[in-house]
Design an enzyme around this catalytic site. Sequence first.
Site, PDB file in Angstrom:
ATOM      1  N   VAL A  34     163.567 -85.421  37.168  1.00 38.14           N
ATOM      2  CA  VAL A  34     163.591 -84.265  36.269  1.00 38.14           C
ATOM      3  C   VAL A  34     162.144 -83.821  36.080  1.00 38.14           C
ATOM      4  O   VAL A  34     161.308 -84.578  35.573  1.00 38.14           O
ATOM      5  CB  VAL A  34     164.248 -84.600  34.919  1.00 38.14           C
ATOM      6  N   TYR A  52     163.765 -87.461  26.003  1.00 39.43           N
ATOM      7  CA  TYR A  52     165.108 -87.951  26.297  1.00 39.43           C
ATOM      8  C   TYR A  52     165.824 -88.431  25.038  1.00 39.43           C
ATOM      9  O   TYR A  52     167.036 -88.267  24.902  1.00 39.43           O
ATOM     10  CB  TYR A  52     165.054 -89.043  27.372  1.00 39.43           C
ATOM     11  N   GLY A  95     158.428 -76.897  27.315  1.00 36.92           N
ATOM     12  CA  GLY A  95     158.539 -76.473  25.922  1.00 36.92           C
ATOM     13  C   GLY A  95     159.444 -75.275  25.738  1.00 36.92           C
ATOM     14  O   GLY A  95     159.550 -74.736  24.640  1.00 36.92           O
ATOM     15  N   LYS A 145     165.716 -79.556  29.124  1.00 39.72           N
ATOM     16  CA  LYS A 145     166.997 -79.745  28.434  1.00 39.72           C
ATOM     17  C   LYS A 145     168.125 -79.093  29.230  1.00 39.72           C
ATOM     18  O   LYS A 145     169.200 -79.680  29.384  1.00 39.72           O
ATOM     19  CB  LYS A 145     166.916 -79.146  27.034  1.00 39.72           C
ATOM     20  N   VAL A 167     159.578 -80.122  35.389  1.00 37.30           N
ATOM     21  CA  VAL A 167     159.432 -78.703  35.078  1.00 37.30           C
ATOM     22  C   VAL A 167     157.953 -78.365  35.157  1.00 37.30           C
ATOM     23  O   VAL A 167     157.108 -79.109  34.644  1.00 37.30           O
ATOM     24  CB  VAL A 167     159.978 -78.385  33.657  1.00 37.30           C
TER      25      VAL A 167
END
Length: 140
Positions: free
Chosen positions: A72, A112, A80, A85, A74
């Site tokens: 995972v 998490y 943010g 999510k 980004v």
Amino acid sequence: MKLRIQCNCSNIDWNCVSDILKKVGMAYFEGEVHKKAFENSYTVVFVFDDEKLIGFGRAISDGIYQAAIYDVAVLPEYQGENMGKTIVNSILKSIPKCNFILYASPGKEAFYENLGFRKMKTGMALFYNAEKMHTRGFIE
């Protein structure tokens, strides 16, 4: 921002996947290695801003009761803004009624925990490069 979520491996720039992992300080390999890992996963999620890949994640699973979430990531400039999510929730919804495990990068545990994950008391790992993982704070 024009977000698009893709749940397959079609037309992914695997070198971009490698670059994003490198930018966020996670383990990364040549693009072809990531291609094989994602293609062999039970579920994948890629998030784009228009045509720009900005994040992704994947899970391996038996599809019945166990799953593990990996990779995972980004892009920093999109962190943010609920992209992580979105990725995790998409993975969770794609394999309902499964137990999920993952290992978070040190310092990212709170992310998490905010999604409902809890620290395990009995988690164990056998890493290929244990010394490196110890140095990075993953194992005692």
